[in-house]
Motif scaffolding. Structure first.
Motif, PDB file in Angstrom:
ATOM      1  N   MET A   1       0.826  -1.206   0.000  1.00  0.00           N
ATOM      2  CA  MET A   1       0.000   0.000   0.000  1.00  0.00           C
ATOM      3  C   MET A   1       0.866   1.264   0.000  1.00  0.00           C
ATOM      4  O   MET A   1       0.581   2.235  -0.698  1.00  0.00           O
ATOM      5  CB  MET A   1      -0.935  -0.006   1.213  1.00  0.00           C
ATOM      6  CG  MET A   1      -1.826   1.234   1.314  1.00  0.00           C
ATOM      7  SD  MET A   1      -2.903   1.451  -0.127  1.00  0.00           S
ATOM      8  CE  MET A   1      -4.057   0.099   0.142  1.00  0.00           C
ATOM      9  N   VAL A   2       1.952   1.248   0.824  1.00  0.00           N
ATOM     10  CA  VAL A   2       2.839   2.404   0.881  1.00  0.00           C
ATOM     11  C   VAL A   2       3.465   2.652  -0.491  1.00  0.00           C
ATOM     12  O   VAL A   2       3.555   3.792  -0.960  1.00  0.00           O
ATOM     13  CB  VAL A   2       3.944   2.194   1.932  1.00  0.00           C
ATOM     14  CG1 VAL A   2       4.948   3.332   1.885  1.00  0.00           C
ATOM     15  CG2 VAL A   2       3.333   2.094   3.329  1.00  0.00           C
ATOM     16  N   ARG A   3       3.870   1.550  -1.143  1.00  0.00           N
ATOM     17  CA  ARG A   3       4.471   1.678  -2.471  1.00  0.00           C
ATOM     18  C   ARG A   3       3.468   2.270  -3.460  1.00  0.00           C
ATOM     19  O   ARG A   3       3.822   3.111  -4.297  1.00  0.00           O
ATOM     20  CB  ARG A   3       4.948   0.310  -2.952  1.00  0.00           C
ATOM     21  CG  ARG A   3       5.646   0.351  -4.303  1.00  0.00           C
ATOM     22  CD  ARG A   3       6.113  -1.027  -4.698  1.00  0.00           C
ATOM     23  NE  ARG A   3       6.743  -1.007  -6.014  1.00  0.00           N
ATOM     24  CZ  ARG A   3       7.226  -2.081  -6.621  1.00  0.00           C
ATOM     25  NH1 ARG A   3       7.174  -3.258  -6.026  1.00  0.00           N
ATOM     26  NH2 ARG A   3       7.771  -1.971  -7.816  1.00  0.00           N
ATOM     27  N   ALA A   4       2.217   1.818  -3.367  1.00  0.00           N
ATOM     28  CA  ALA A   4       1.175   2.329  -4.268  1.00  0.00           C
ATOM     29  C   ALA A   4       0.954   3.817  -4.053  1.00  0.00           C
ATOM     30  O   ALA A   4       0.763   4.579  -5.008  1.00  0.00           O
ATOM     31  CB  ALA A   4      -0.131   1.562  -4.049  1.00  0.00           C
ATOM     32  N   ILE A   5       0.990   4.251  -2.784  1.00  0.00           N
ATOM     33  CA  ILE A   5       0.801   5.673  -2.476  1.00  0.00           C
ATOM     34  C   ILE A   5       1.941   6.500  -3.045  1.00  0.00           C
ATOM     35  O   ILE A   5       1.731   7.551  -3.654  1.00  0.00           O
ATOM     36  CB  ILE A   5       0.689   5.883  -0.952  1.00  0.00           C
ATOM     37  CG1 ILE A   5      -0.619   5.275  -0.421  1.00  0.00           C
ATOM     38  CG2 ILE A   5       0.746   7.360  -0.609  1.00  0.00           C
ATOM     39  CD1 ILE A   5      -0.750   5.299   1.087  1.00  0.00           C
ATOM     40  N   ILE A   6       3.175   6.014  -2.861  1.00  0.00           N
ATOM     41  CA  ILE A   6       4.344   6.741  -3.370  1.00  0.00           C
ATOM     42  C   ILE A   6       4.306   6.842  -4.890  1.00  0.00           C
ATOM     43  O   ILE A   6       4.550   7.909  -5.470  1.00  0.00           O
ATOM     44  CB  ILE A   6       5.645   6.055  -2.908  1.00  0.00           C
ATOM     45  CG1 ILE A   6       5.781   6.159  -1.387  1.00  0.00           C
ATOM     46  CG2 ILE A   6       6.860   6.684  -3.597  1.00  0.00           C
ATOM     47  CD1 ILE A   6       6.948   5.386  -0.818  1.00  0.00           C
ATOM     48  N   GLU A   7       3.977   5.711  -5.554  1.00  0.00           N
ATOM     49  CA  GLU A   7       3.872   5.729  -7.012  1.00  0.00           C
ATOM     50  C   GLU A   7       2.801   6.702  -7.468  1.00  0.00           C
ATOM     51  O   GLU A   7       2.989   7.444  -8.442  1.00  0.00           O
ATOM     52  CB  GLU A   7       3.556   4.322  -7.530  1.00  0.00           C
ATOM     53  CG  GLU A   7       4.733   3.359  -7.503  1.00  0.00           C
ATOM     54  CD  GLU A   7       4.382   2.018  -8.117  1.00  0.00           C
ATOM     55  OE1 GLU A   7       3.219   1.842  -8.550  1.00  0.00           O
ATOM     56  OE2 GLU A   7       5.267   1.151  -8.169  1.00  0.00           O
ATOM     57  N   SER A   8       1.674   6.697  -6.766  1.00  0.00           N
ATOM     58  CA  SER A   8       0.579   7.602  -7.120  1.00  0.00           C
ATOM     59  C   SER A   8       1.001   9.058  -6.963  1.00  0.00           C
ATOM     60  O   SER A   8       0.677   9.906  -7.800  1.00  0.00           O
ATOM     61  CB  SER A   8      -0.644   7.329  -6.225  1.00  0.00           C
ATOM     62  OG  SER A   8      -1.146   6.020  -6.442  1.00  0.00           O
ATOM     63  N   MET A   9       1.745   9.351  -5.905  1.00  0.00           N
ATOM     64  CA  MET A   9       2.219  10.718  -5.678  1.00  0.00           C
ATOM     65  C   MET A   9       3.160  11.172  -6.790  1.00  0.00           C
ATOM     66  O   MET A   9       3.055  12.295  -7.284  1.00  0.00           O
ATOM     67  CB  MET A   9       2.929  10.789  -4.327  1.00  0.00           C
ATOM     68  CG  MET A   9       1.998  10.685  -3.135  1.00  0.00           C
ATOM     69  SD  MET A   9       2.890  10.494  -1.571  1.00  0.00           S
ATOM     70  CE  MET A   9       3.836  12.006  -1.533  1.00  0.00           C
ATOM     71  N   ILE A  10       4.071  10.284  -7.194  1.00  0.00           N
ATOM     72  CA  ILE A  10       5.031  10.631  -8.247  1.00  0.00           C
ATOM     73  C   ILE A  10       4.311  10.868  -9.571  1.00  0.00           C
ATOM     74  O   ILE A  10       4.542  11.870 -10.257  1.00  0.00           O
ATOM     75  CB  ILE A  10       6.086   9.517  -8.402  1.00  0.00           C
ATOM     76  CG1 ILE A  10       6.955   9.438  -7.139  1.00  0.00           C
ATOM     77  CG2 ILE A  10       6.957   9.773  -9.634  1.00  0.00           C
ATOM     78  CD1 ILE A  10       7.901   8.270  -7.118  1.00  0.00           C
ATOM     79  N   VAL A  11       3.425   9.929  -9.931  1.00  0.00           N
ATOM     80  CA  VAL A  11       2.698  10.053 -11.200  1.00  0.00           C
ATOM     81  C   VAL A  11       1.790  11.268 -11.181  1.00  0.00           C
ATOM     82  O   VAL A  11       1.672  11.996 -12.173  1.00  0.00           O
ATOM     83  CB  VAL A  11       1.875   8.769 -11.489  1.00  0.00           C
ATOM     84  CG1 VAL A  11       1.021   8.958 -12.727  1.00  0.00           C
ATOM     85  CG2 VAL A  11       2.806   7.580 -11.677  1.00  0.00           C
ATOM     86  N   ARG A  12       1.149  11.523 -10.036  1.00  0.00           N
ATOM     87  CA  ARG A  12       0.277  12.690  -9.926  1.00  0.00           C
ATOM     88  C   ARG A  12       1.079  13.984 -10.104  1.00  0.00           C
ATOM     89  O   ARG A  12       0.635  14.928 -10.761  1.00  0.00           O
ATOM     90  CB  ARG A  12      -0.429  12.678  -8.573  1.00  0.00           C
ATOM     91  CG  ARG A  12      -1.435  13.815  -8.350  1.00  0.00           C
ATOM     92  CD  ARG A  12      -2.553  13.768  -9.367  1.00  0.00           C
ATOM     93  NE  ARG A  12      -3.228  12.516  -9.400  1.00  0.00           N
ATOM     94  CZ  ARG A  12      -4.257  12.182  -8.615  1.00  0.00           C
ATOM     95  NH1 ARG A  12      -4.685  13.032  -7.709  1.00  0.00           N
ATOM     96  NH2 ARG A  12      -4.846  11.015  -8.746  1.00  0.00           N
ATOM     97  N   GLY A  13       2.271  14.009  -9.523  1.00  0.00           N
ATOM     98  CA  GLY A  13       3.127  15.181  -9.680  1.00  0.00           C
ATOM     99  C   GLY A  13       3.534  15.402 -11.128  1.00  0.00           C
ATOM    100  O   GLY A  13       3.502  16.529 -11.627  1.00  0.00           O
ATOM    101  N   ILE A  14       3.894  14.312 -11.832  1.00  0.00           N
ATOM    102  CA  ILE A  14       4.246  14.404 -13.258  1.00  0.00           C
ATOM    103  C   ILE A  14       3.043  14.876 -14.069  1.00  0.00           C
ATOM    104  O   ILE A  14       3.162  15.748 -14.935  1.00  0.00           O
ATOM    105  CB  ILE A  14       4.752  13.048 -13.780  1.00  0.00           C
ATOM    106  CG1 ILE A  14       6.058  12.656 -13.082  1.00  0.00           C
ATOM    107  CG2 ILE A  14       4.969  13.102 -15.299  1.00  0.00           C
ATOM    108  CD1 ILE A  14       6.520  11.245 -13.393  1.00  0.00           C
ATOM    109  N   GLY A  15       1.880  14.301 -13.775  1.00  0.00           N
ATOM    110  CA  GLY A  15       0.669  14.673 -14.504  1.00  0.00           C
ATOM    111  C   GLY A  15       0.304  16.131 -14.324  1.00  0.00           C
ATOM    112  O   GLY A  15      -0.064  16.820 -15.285  1.00  0.00           O
ATOM    113  N   LEU A  16       0.400  16.621 -13.090  1.00  0.00           N
ATOM    114  CA  LEU A  16       0.091  18.026 -12.826  1.00  0.00           C
ATOM    115  C   LEU A  16       1.078  18.952 -13.530  1.00  0.00           C
ATOM    116  O   LEU A  16       0.702  20.014 -14.032  1.00  0.00           O
ATOM    117  CB  LEU A  16       0.113  18.284 -11.315  1.00  0.00           C
ATOM    118  CG  LEU A  16      -1.051  17.704 -10.508  1.00  0.00           C
ATOM    119  CD1 LEU A  16      -0.804  17.852  -9.023  1.00  0.00           C
ATOM    120  CD2 LEU A  16      -2.363  18.381 -10.881  1.00  0.00           C
ATOM    121  N   SER A  17       2.347  18.539 -13.578  1.00  0.00           N
ATOM    122  CA  SER A  17       3.369  19.352 -14.261  1.00  0.00           C
ATOM    123  C   SER A  17       3.082  19.446 -15.751  1.00  0.00           C
ATOM    124  O   SER A  17       3.153  20.527 -16.347  1.00  0.00           O
ATOM    125  CB  SER A  17       4.755  18.750 -14.036  1.00  0.00           C
ATOM    126  OG  SER A  17       5.072  18.705 -12.661  1.00  0.00           O
TER     127      SER A  17
END
Length: 410
Positions: A1-17
């Motif tokens: 779950m922690v890994r999924a959250i971290i991946e989601s945060m990274i991808v979300r940051g890329i997407g927002l950029s």
């Protein structure tokens, strides 16, 4: 779950950029007037999609995660719901435009029709995406959501390079990205061998589960009204140019909310796992204390470089956005703190308190905007946001404190 959250945060940051870069290109290409109309339309899409979805996307995630065998019933409901929305909407779209008009001035029927299609497509995108999350396919969801944003930006750039980028082309670019995202979500759902679709509509079963999504649905509407109605009011009462100026100030300040939002996403499971409301409150306030200093430093820097930043990113045509941006910078502080306490209230089982607060503050925001927009312009609207965000923060923090002491929310 922690890994999924971290991946989601990274991808979300890329997407927002990527999305932000696309919006900058769009703003420079369209100019303040059309940028303002486009921003007002997209605000209308966000509010319209949330209202017309009736919270079904939240039901999707909850039901599929809790009852995997109910997938066919839920997906069938989604098909019936979207089909009815399209059938009814297409039939009444022209009369609505002709006799009621959009809450956006001076738009043609094609523009209004594209707006309606984008609302429907956005709802479908949310429904498919939340079904995918309900099946715990986090990686597929992140990747295909990012793909949708990239395709939208690429479409905007290609149209701009060939000199075809106007208001309708910008809407079509968004529509293209969202529709492709819907199909990618659907592909990811049905490529799994465990999912075999068979039409099985059972409204009674879904109705039994829909209570879960009611509070989330209402809280999302309240949040969107607070965040999006100001741009609609500005465009309607001051015109597209002023809306374009304000939308740039708002977009830059939204960047400041990314970091706090990511922290809150990580904090949620830790607060939820607390044994008492008092323990959850201590975790919330401790995290908030560690977070405030870097946020304040960032806000101070943004405040002093506002004008140079606007000119550098958007160009001299948007220089007037610096003043409302400076005001909204401090509204970001109150909104960020408020997010911590709304998460706390949700985790301890008292979401109705911030739903009521959200609607009350949204109504006040609406009234004050109508009172000040003509006299004080976009700076007045920014000041109203500052005041109402502060009020929401104070009410939710006060209720959180009361609940931590074992008392009822105000």
């Amino acid at each position: 779950m922690v890994r999924a959250i971290i991946e989601s945060m990274i991808v979300r940051g890329i997407g927002l950029s990527i999305a932000f870069l696309g919006q900058v290109y769009l703003a420079r290409s369209l100019g303040p007037e059309l940028r303002g109309i486009y921003s007002a339309i997209m605000a209308l899409v966000a509010i319209g999609a949330q209202v017309l979805s009736f919270g079904l996307q939240n039901t999707n995630t909850y039901v599929v995660a809790k009852y995997p065998s109910a997938f066919n019933k839920l997906f069938s409901l989604n098909i019936v719901f979207l089909s009815g929305l399209i059938f009814i909407g297409v039939g009444i779209s022209y009369p609505l435009w002709k006799y009621l008009s959009l809450p956006v001035e001076n738009v043609s029927f094609p523009t209004a029709f594209y707006t309606f299609l984008l609302i429907i497509a956005t709802i479908a995108f949310w429904l498919m995406g939340q079904l995918l999350l309900g099946l715990s396919q986090f990686r597929d969801f992140n990747f295909y959501e990012l793909t949708s944003k990239v395709l939208t930006v690429l479409a905007v750039i290609v149209l701009g390079v060939y000199g075809l980028l106007d208001l309708n082309a910008a809407l079509w670019s968004s529509l293209f990205g969202v529709i492709v995202g819907c199909f990618l979500f659907a592909y990811s759902i049905f490529k799994r061998k465990t999912v075999k679709f068979k039409f099985d509509f059972d409204g009674a079963f879904i109705f039994d589960q829909i209570g879960y999504s009611g509070r989330v649905y209402l809280s999302m509407i309240a949040s969107l009204l607070l965040l999006k109605m100001d741009i609609l009011i500005i465009e309607r009462m001051l015109g597209g140019y002023s809306a374009g100026i304000y939308s740039v100030a708002s977009s830059l300040c939204d960047l400041l909310l990314v970091f706090p939002s990511l922290i809150v996403a990580v904090l949620f499971p830790k607060i939820r796992d607390s044994k008492t409301t008092n323990e959850a409150f201590k975790k919330t306030t401790t995290a908030l204390k560690h977070f405030l200093l870097p946020l304040l430093v960032g806000l101070v820097v943004f405040f002093f470089i506002a004008e140079d930043l606007v000119k550098l990113i958007y160009g001299k045509d948007y220089a007037e956005a610096a003043t409302p941006m400076r005001i909204l910078t401090w509204a970001v502080l109150f909104m960020s703190i408020n997010n911590y306490f709304t998460v706390y209230l949700s985790c301890v089982g008292s979401p109705w308190s911030y739903v009521v607060t959200g609607f009350g503050v949204s109504l006040l925001n609406l009234i004050l905007n109508f009172l000040v927009v003509k006299k004080w312009g976009v700076s007045g609207v920014a000041l109203v946001s500052l005041v109402t965000y502060f009020l929401a923060m104070m009410i939710n923090s006060f209720n959180s404190y009361r609940i931590s002491l074992g008392k009822k929310a105000f």
